[in-house]
Motif scaffolding. Structure first.
Motif, PDB file in Angstrom:
ATOM      1  N   LEU A  54       0.841  -1.193   0.000  1.00  0.00           N
ATOM      2  CA  LEU A  54       0.000   0.000   0.000  1.00  0.00           C
ATOM      3  C   LEU A  54       0.878   1.246   0.000  1.00  0.00           C
ATOM      4  O   LEU A  54       1.826   1.356   0.788  1.00  0.00           O
ATOM      5  CB  LEU A  54      -0.916   0.007   1.226  1.00  0.00           C
ATOM      6  N   TYR A 100      -1.481  -2.881  -3.834  1.00  0.00           N
ATOM      7  CA  TYR A 100      -2.948  -2.790  -3.865  1.00  0.00           C
ATOM      8  C   TYR A 100      -3.612  -4.139  -4.120  1.00  0.00           C
ATOM      9  O   TYR A 100      -4.797  -4.188  -4.447  1.00  0.00           O
ATOM     10  CB  TYR A 100      -3.426  -1.776  -4.920  1.00  0.00           C
ATOM     11  N   VAL A 120      -8.538  -1.031  -0.147  1.00  0.00           N
ATOM     12  CA  VAL A 120      -8.036   0.336  -0.298  1.00  0.00           C
ATOM     13  C   VAL A 120      -9.200   1.316  -0.285  1.00  0.00           C
ATOM     14  O   VAL A 120     -10.134   1.206  -1.092  1.00  0.00           O
ATOM     15  CB  VAL A 120      -7.244   0.497  -1.599  1.00  0.00           C
TER      16      VAL A 120
END
Length: 860
Positions: free
Chosen positions: A185, A210, A215
Motif C-alpha cells: 500500500l 494494492y 483500499v
C-alpha cells in the motif's frame, strides 16, 4: 544507412578483454579485483578511478578499510560471498569524490546509520538485494547526501514507505527503484516528503501493490501528488481492470510521461472467462495525466473494445504486445490523434480489416510481428498517410497487395511465393525467410522507386527465367541474398547479369549459396561495392579480375580455397579467409609469403588459416609453414642471365622447328618408318627366334572398351585381323576357353604370352577382373625380372587417380607407362612405340631404391 558498413565491420572484430588488464591487478586508474578471494581491501595506487571488489570474502568495511583515494569515482563491493557484511560508521570517508557506490547482492548484517556520511559527491547508491527492511527508509541513512540522484533499493524486504525527514533535503534525487519488495500500500502521506520533485524513474514494480488489501481511495488519495514522473513503473503487481481504473482515478492530475502497466491480469485468457477485458472506463482517468507512453504488454487481453483509448489524446507510444488480442473493434483506437508508435506484436490476430486502424492519423510505426495474420484487406493501411514503418515479420502472409508507400517494410518469415505487380515506394524492404524461388522476382522488386536496402536471405531462389526485360540503373545500396541456392541458377548459365547496373551497391551478401564458381564479369558493374560476403560457399579458387576494383572488405571464410593467387587480394583493406582447405606446398609459397607481409587486415587468429593437405601438415598454420627448399628466387636470379642469352639466340629457330614438326609430324613419322623398312630390307636382319610363348602379347582391357580397342589396336597389330600385321595377340572375347575358370584363363594367358598389355581406362579401374589381371602380370614381372608388363593409359585419367589403386601405384613407381595420344596424327608413332615395347627383351636388375615417377609423354 551510411553507418551500416562501419557497424558490420565492427561486428567482425573480436573483443579479447573487457578492460584490457589482467584480473587481480591495477593499472593506475582501474583496479580489477573481482573474484580474487580477498578478505580486505588491497593496496591500490592513489590515482585509481575505478575499484572493483565484487565476489570476494570481505566481511567488515570500516573507516580504515580504504586508503585515501581522492580520485576514486566508482566502487563496486557487491556479491560478497558466504558471510553477511558489516558496514561501520563513515566506512567510506576516505573516498571523498566517490560518485557511484555499489553494494548490491550482498547480505548486510549490520549497517551503521552513519555508514554513508562523508560522501558529498555520491550520485548513485546501489543497495539492491541486501536484505534491508523498512528501517533503511525510516531512519536517516541518507542524511547529507546532497548529490544523490539514483537510489536502488530493489529486491529487499521493505514493506511500507515511511520516509525519514532527511528525504526532503535530497534535492538531486531523481530515480528511486523499489521494485521486488513487499510494499502492499502506498498513499499520499507516505510520499509527502517527495512532493515537488521530478523523477526520471519511480519503480514500484512486482510488490503486490494494492493486491490483497482493501483500499479506501478517498482516504489514501494520490500517492504521487505534486510530482512529475518521467517513468512510473507499476508492472508485475497483478492488477485487474478494476485496480487500474481506480488507480488511474487516484493519480488523476499527476503529470506522468510514461506509465508501465505490463504483466497485468486483464483479459480472460485461457480458462478464465470471469476476468474482464479492459473497456472504455479502464483508462479514461489517465487522460488527465498527459501520458505520452503507455505499456500494457504481457497479459491476456483478447479484444480491444470500442473507444478503449479515447481520452489518451496526447499518447504517442502504445505497447499492447504479448497479449492474446484476436479482435479489434471498429473505433478501438479512436481519440489517439497523436499516436506515432503502436506495438501489437506477439498476439493472436488472424485477419486485418480496413477499419482496424481508424483513428490513427499520425501513426508512423506499427509492429504486428509474430501474430497469425494470413489475410489483410488491401485498404487496411492505405489511409494511414504518415505511416513510415510496418513490421509484419513471422506471420502467414501470401500476397502483398495491401502494402502502402512506406520507408521501411518488414515481411520476413511469411509465405510469399511471388512478388509481382506491386506498385509501392520504399527505401527498406525485408523479405527474408519467405518462399521466393524465381530470381526474376528480384528484378520486379528492384522496380520499387527509392529502394536502397533489400533483404532476401533464406528464400528459395533456385531458377531464373531471364525475362526481366530492360535493365535500369538501380539505386540499391545494400543487398542480402544469403542462404539461397544461386548455384543452381548460375550452373545452367542463367542470370549471369543479375548484378548489372548496380552502380550504387555498397554491400552484397552471397554467403551460403552453395557456389563453386563465380560467373565471368558477374561483379563488373559494382563500381561502388565496398563489402562482399562469400562466406560458407564451395569456392576452390577466384579468377583474376573477378572482384570489383573498389572492394575493401571480402569475407571468404569456410570455402574450399586450395591455393589462392595473392594478387587478387591486393586492393583490399580487410579479408576473412579462415577455415578453408589450403594445400601447403611450394606452389602455395607466394600466398604464404603474402600472408606474412601484407598490410591487409586478416580477420581471426593465425590458427584459423591452416593447411589441410598434405596430411603431414594438416592443421599447421600457414603463418608458420616451413619455407625451406621453396625459395627459388635466389637460384633463379643466378641462372636468369645465362638463360636469357641462350634463349634469345635459339628461341626463333626452336619455335620454327617445333611448329613445323607439330603440324607435319604424321608425315615425318611416315617418312622415317619407310626409311627404316628400306634399311631393314637392305641388311637382311635375322629372324626373331621362336620361343616357348604361344602369343606375342596378352591384351587385357575392360569389356566396355572392346569396340574402341578393336578399332584402335587390334586392327593395326593383330595378325588374325590383318595378315600384314606382325603380332599374334590374345584377348578374352576370342581366346579364353569357355567353361574354364576365369582366373585360370587369365593366368594361362599371362604365362603363355611374351608380354601383357593393360589398357587402363576408367572402365578398367572399375573392373575387378582387370585389376586382378594387372596384379598377376605384375607378379610375373617380379618373378622373371623382365619387362613383361606394358601399361597404356587411355582417356583423361590423372596421376592422382592412378595412384589410388595399389597394384598400379607400385608399377608406376618402378616403371614408365604409355599414354594414348590425343592427336590422331600421333597414333602411328604411338603404335610403333608399342610394337617396339612388345619386341624388346630387357632383363631388370633388382634395385634398392624405387625409380622416380615418370610417364612416357604423348607426342603432341
Amino acid at each position: 544507412m551510411d553507418h551500416l558498413l562501419a557497424f558490420l565491420l565492427g561486428l567482425v572484430f573480436k573483443i579479447t578483454s573487457v578492460f584490457g588488464i589482467p584480473s587481480c591487478s591495477a593499472d593506475g586508474q582501474l583496479a580489477l579485483y573481482n573474484s580474487c578471494n580477498l578478505t580486505q581491501v588491497p593496496q591500490v595506487p592513489n590515482t585509481t578511478i575505478k575499484l572493483l571488489l565484487s565476489f570476494n570474502h570481505i566481511r567488515v568495511v570500516s573507516a580504515t578499510s580504504f586508503p585515501l583515494l581522492e580520485k576514486l569515482q566508482l566502487l563496486e563491493l557487491g556479491g560478497q560471498q558466504h558471510t553477511p557484511v558489516t558496514i561501520e560508521r563513515e566506512a567510506f570517508r576516505n573516498l571523498p569524490n566517490l560518485a557511484v557506490l555499489d553494494i548490491g547482492s550482498t547480505p548486510i548484517h549490520f549497517l551503521h546509520i552513519d555508514a554513508f556520511q562523508g560522501l558529498p559527491n555520491l550520485i548513485e547508491l546501489r543497495l539492491f538485494f541486501c536484505n534491508l527492511s523498512d528501517s533503511i527508509l525510516k531512519e536517516g541513512y541518507f542524511r547529507n547526501l546532497s548529490s544523490l540522484a539514483k537510489l536502488d533499493l530493489s529486491k529487499n524486504q521493505i514493506q511500507s514507505l515511511h520516509l525519514h525527514p532527511s528525504f526532503r533535503d535530497l534535492k538531486s534525487l531523481e530515480s528511486i527503484d523499489l521494485s521486488l519488495n513487499k510494499i502492499s500500500l502506498v498513499c499520499e502521506k507516505d510520499l509527502e516528503l517527495l512532493q515537488g520533485k521530478t523523477f526520471s524513474l519511480f519503480s514500484l514494480a512486482s510488490n503486490g501493490l494494492y493486491r490483497g488489501v482493501s483500499v479506501n481511495w478517498k482516504e489514501c488519495k494520490n500517492p504521487f501528488k505534486n510530482m512529475f514522473l518521467e517513468i512510473l513503473d507499476v508492472s508485475l503487481n497483478g492488477w485487474t481492470v478494476d485496480i487500474i481504473r481506480d488507480f488511474g482515478r487516484a493519480i488523476n492530475g499527476t503529470k506522468i510521461f510514461s506509465l508501465i502497466l505490463a504483466h497485468h491480469i486483464m483479459g480472460p485468457g485461457f480458462g478464465f472467462d470471469n476476468i474482464k477485458d479492459p473497456n472504455q472506463d479502464t483508462f479514461a482517468a489517465l487522460g488527465m495525466n498527459s501520458l505520452i507512453r503507455m505499456d500494457i504488454s504481457h497479459g491476456s487481453i483478447f479484444s480491444l473494445s470500442f473507444h478503449l483509448f479515447k481520452t489518451l489524446k496526447k499518447l504517442k507510444v502504445l505497447n499492447i504486445s504479448h497479449n492474446k488480442v484476436n479482435k479489434i473493434a471498429q473505433g478501438a483506437f479512436y481519440g489517439l490523434d497523436n499516436l506515432q508508435v503502436l506495438n501489437l506484436s506477439y498476439n493472436l490476430l488472424g485477419e486485418l480489416y480496413h477499419f482496424d486502424f481508424y483513428g490513427l492519423p499520425n501513426i508512423a510505426y506499427i509492429d504486428l510481428q509474430r501474430n497469425h495474420i494470413g489475410m489483410i484487406h488491401k485498404e487496411t493501411f492505405k489511409h494511414l498517410k504518415n505511416l513510415q514503418t510496418l513490421d509484419l515479420r513471422d506471420n502467414a502472409i501470401k500476397t502483398v497487395n495491401f502494402l502502402p508507400n512506406l520507408n521501411m517494410s518488414f515481411l520476413s518469415g511469411n509465405k510469399l511465393v511471388s512478388f509481382q505487380n506491386i506498385q509501392i515506394i520504399a527505401e527498406f524492404l525485408d523479405l527474408a525467410q519467405n518462399r521466393l524461388e524465381d530470381l526474376n522476382d528480384l528484378y520486379t522488386i528492384l522496380q520499387i522507386p527509392g529502394l536502397k536496402f533489400l533483404i532476401l536471405n533464406q528464400n528459395r531462389f533456385s531458377f531464373c527465367n531471364s525475362k526481366h526485360g530492360h535493365l535500369q540503373n538501380y539505386m540499391l545500396e545494400y543487398l542480402y541474398l544469403s542462404e539461397n541456392i544461386l548455384q543452381l541458377i548460375w550452373q545452367v548459365g542463367s542470370c549471369w547479369d543479375v548484378f548489372k547496373r548496380f552502380s550504387h551497391l555498397k554491400v552484397l551478401f552471397l554467403n551460403n549459396n552453395y557456389l563453386d564458381f563465380l560467373p565471368p564479369g558477374v561483379f563488373s558493374d559494382l563500381t561502388a561495392l565496398q563489402l562482399l560476403s562469400l562466406h560458407g560457399n564451395r569456392l576452390t579458387s577466384l579468377s583474376p579480375g573477378v572482384l570489383p576494383e573498389n572492394l575493401r572488405i571480402l569475407l571468404l571464410s569456410h570455402n574450399h580455397l586450395l591455393s589462392p593467387d595473392p594478387t587478387i587480394f591486393a586492393s583490399l583493406s580487410h579479408l576473412d579467409i579462415a577455415h578453408n582447405k589450403y594445400i601447403c606446398d611450394c606452389k602455395t609459397i607466394n600466398f604464404i609469403l603474402w600472408l606474412n607481409q601484407t598490410n591487409v587486415t586478416i580477420f581471426g587468429s593465425p590458427e584459423d588459416v591452416y593447411c589441410t593437405y598434405p596430411d603431414s601438415f594438416s592443421g599447421v598454420s600457414l603463418y608458420s609453414f616451413p619455407r625451406e627448399g621453396c625459395d627459388e628466387e635466389e637460384v633463379l636470379r643466378l641462372i636468369n642471365f645465362s638463360l636469357f642469352i641462350f634463349f634469345t639466340t635459339t628461341l626463333t629457330l626452336l619455335l620454327t622447328v617445333v611448329m613445323m614438326f607439330t603440324k607435319f609430324r604424321g608425315h615425318c613419322f611416315f617418312l622415317w618408318h619407310k626409311m627404316v623398312l628400306r634399311l631393314a630390307f637392305q641388311y637382311h636382319p635375322q629372324e626373331v627366334e621362336e620361343d616357348k610363348y604361344k602369343y606375342d602379347a596378352y591384351l587385357c582391357f575392360s569389356n566396355k572398351d572392346f569396340e574402341w580397342v578393336q578399332n584402335a589396336l587390334l586392327k593395326h597389330l593383330d595378325s588374325r585381323y590383318n595378315p600384314e600385321n606382325r603380332f599374334k595377340l590374345c584377348f578374352e572375347e576370342r581366346d579364353f576357353l569357355p567353361g574354364e575358370d576365369h582366373i585360370s584363363n587369365i593366368q594361362d594367358a599371362i604365362w603363355r604370352s611374351r608380354k601383357t598389355i593393360c589398357i587402363v581406362t576408367r572402365h578398367f579401374l572399375k573392373d575387378g577382373w582387370c585389376i586382378e589381371a594387372f596384379n598377376f602380370a605384375q607378379s610375373r614381372y617380379f618373378s622373371d625380372l623382365q619387362n613383361v608388363l606394358i601399361m597404356v593409359v587411355a582417356g583423361s585419367l590423372s596421376q592422382y587417380q592412378l595412384m589410388k589403386y595399389p597394384p598400379i601405384r607400385i608399377f608406376v613407381q618402378r616403371q614408365p607407362y604409355l599414354r594414348w595420344p590425343e592427336d590422331l596424327q600421333d597414333v602411328g608413332w604411338f603404335l610403333n612405340k608399342l610394337s617396339r615395347c612388345i619386341l624388346t627383351k630387357k632383363e631388370e636388375k633388382k634395385k634398392t631404391n624405387h625409380m622416380p615417377l615418370q610417364t612416357i609423354a604423348t607426342v603432341s
